[in-house]
Design an enzyme around this catalytic site. Structure first.
Site, short mmCIF file in Angstrom:
data_model
loop_
_atom_site.label_atom_id
_atom_site.label_comp_id
_atom_site.label_asym_id
_atom_site.label_seq_id
_atom_site.Cartn_x
_atom_site.Cartn_y
_atom_site.Cartn_z
N ASN A 142 -28.95 -62.74 -6.69
CA ASN A 142 -29.56 -63.61 -7.71
C ASN A 142 -30.44 -64.70 -7.09
O ASN A 142 -31.22 -65.35 -7.79
CB ASN A 142 -28.50 -64.24 -8.62
N ASP B 296 -23.10 -60.49 -18.01
CA ASP B 296 -24.54 -60.22 -17.97
C ASP B 296 -25.16 -60.35 -19.37
O ASP B 296 -24.49 -60.16 -20.38
CB ASP B 296 -24.77 -58.80 -17.42
C1 IPE Z 1 -25.06 -59.16 -12.13
O1 IPE Z 1 -26.07 -59.25 -13.06
C2 IPE Z 1 -24.74 -60.53 -11.59
C3 IPE Z 1 -24.08 -61.43 -12.51
C4 IPE Z 1 -23.72 -61.17 -13.74
C5 IPE Z 1 -23.79 -62.75 -11.99
P1 IPE Z 1 -27.62 -59.05 -12.67
O2 IPE Z 1 -28.38 -59.33 -13.89
O3 IPE Z 1 -27.93 -59.83 -11.45
O4 IPE Z 1 -27.64 -57.50 -12.28
P2 IPE Z 1 -28.87 -56.48 -12.26
O5 IPE Z 1 -30.00 -57.16 -11.53
O6 IPE Z 1 -29.22 -56.19 -13.68
O7 IPE Z 1 -28.34 -55.27 -11.56
C1 IPE Z 2 -26.18 -63.05 -16.23
O1 IPE Z 2 -27.23 -63.02 -17.11
C2 IPE Z 2 -26.05 -64.37 -15.50
C3 IPE Z 2 -26.51 -64.31 -14.12
C4 IPE Z 2 -26.90 -63.27 -13.48
C5 IPE Z 2 -26.51 -65.56 -13.40
P1 IPE Z 2 -28.72 -62.67 -16.66
O2 IPE Z 2 -29.39 -63.94 -16.24
O3 IPE Z 2 -28.73 -61.59 -15.66
O4 IPE Z 2 -29.30 -62.18 -18.03
P2 IPE Z 2 -30.24 -60.94 -18.25
O5 IPE Z 2 -29.56 -59.75 -17.65
O6 IPE Z 2 -31.54 -61.26 -17.58
O7 IPE Z 2 -30.36 -60.84 -19.73
MG MG Z 3 -28.81 -59.56 -15.80
#
Ligand code: IPE
Ligand code: IPE
Ligand code: MG
Length: 235
Positions: free
Chosen positions: A61, A13
């Site tokens: 997502n 993340d």
């Molecule tokens: C979890 O991260 C999913 C992945 C890392 C692929 P998110 O960014 O989707 O999680 P939330 O929304 O902060 O809980």
């Molecule tokens: C994790 O990074 C990757 C995916 C969830 C695909 P994020 O895209 O959630 O990055 P933040 O949490 O918005 O910084």
């Molecule tokens: Mg995230």
């Protein structure tokens, strides 16, 4: 290192915030995140880790903009088709966890290709969780168990907490270490069954900056933790 974990899982993340804080587009963060993943997969193998599970894209997502979802899917295809040569040559077997429904046909094709290309690799396993949700996985496992009971393939007493693993997307050992990068302290629907006794690490580093040293520090700490599994040994 003595007492290394068998199965490490990473919630990758912080890609978006990494980019935003640098004044770049979120997609740039995902691109750098992919580089970090390739690096860490090779390093984990070098250290002797047998299974690495990574959260690449959750079922939730899909709530993001079409532009971001498309970018992520294109990036995954690009990596599966062009960039994972070293991972393949290094003997890493790639498997997937998640629902195929909702994925674009070209994504499914690329997934099937890389599964095929690496199916005989035996050094270690990289489990990529894509269109993955832990509650979905548990629901899907329950349906498979229901079917096997109906077809008399199994009896009720065959269903145990150990045998339940056979019904998950991949039959892998329980997770020993769960790492979440990116500052948040939550599981976001990731491998809820498999993390029952995992040691948890929530890191302040954004995933694109996650490097070998970060993993090494986690592992050094892990070897000092006392995993009791409900017992009172080594208290
Ligand atoms: C979890 O991260 C999913 C992945 C890392 C692929 P998110 O960014 O989707 O999680 P939330 O929304 O902060 O809980
Ligand atoms: C994790 O990074 C990757 C995916 C969830 C695909 P994020 O895209 O959630 O990055 P933040 O949490 O918005 O910084
Ligand atoms: Mg995230």
């Amino acid at each position: 290192m003595e007492g290394l974990p068998k199965h490490i899982a990473i919630i990758m993340d912080g890609n978006g915030r990494w980019a935003t804080e640098k004044g770049k587009k979120r997609s740039e963060g995902h691109k750098q995140g992919a580089v970090a993943l390739e690096n860490i997969a090779l390093y984990a193998k070098q250290l002797g880790i047998k299974v690495l599970s990574v959260y690449a894209f959750s079922t939730d997502n899909f709530k993001r903009s079409q532009e971001e979802v498309d970018y992520l899917m294109d990036l995954l295809i690009y990596y599966f088709n062009n960039k994972l040569d070293r991972v393949i040559k290094d003997g890493i077997k790639i498997v997937f966890s998640g629902r195929k429904e909702n994925l674009r046909p070209d994504v499914i094709l690329a997934i099937n290709n890389i599964i095929n290309k690496t199916k005989d690799n035996q050094e270690c396993i990289l489990n990529i969780c894509l269109n993955y949700g832990a509650q979905e996985e548990i629901v899907d496992a329950t349906l498979k168990i229901h079917q096997d009971l109906n077809n008399k393939k199994i009896k009720e007493e065959d269903i145990t907490r150990e045998s339940y693993y056979k019904y998950l997307y991949q039959e892998l050992p329980p997770i020993d270490v769960l790492i979440r990068t990116g500052k948040e302290k939550r599981l976001s629907n990731f491998m809820l069954y498999q993390v029952s006794y995992a040691e948890l690490y929530f890191l302040d580093v954004y995933f694109p900056d996650f490097n070998n040293q970060d993993l090494l520090e986690v592992l050094q700490d892990y070897t000092k933790r006392n995993r009791r599994f409900g017992d009172v040994k080594n208290n």
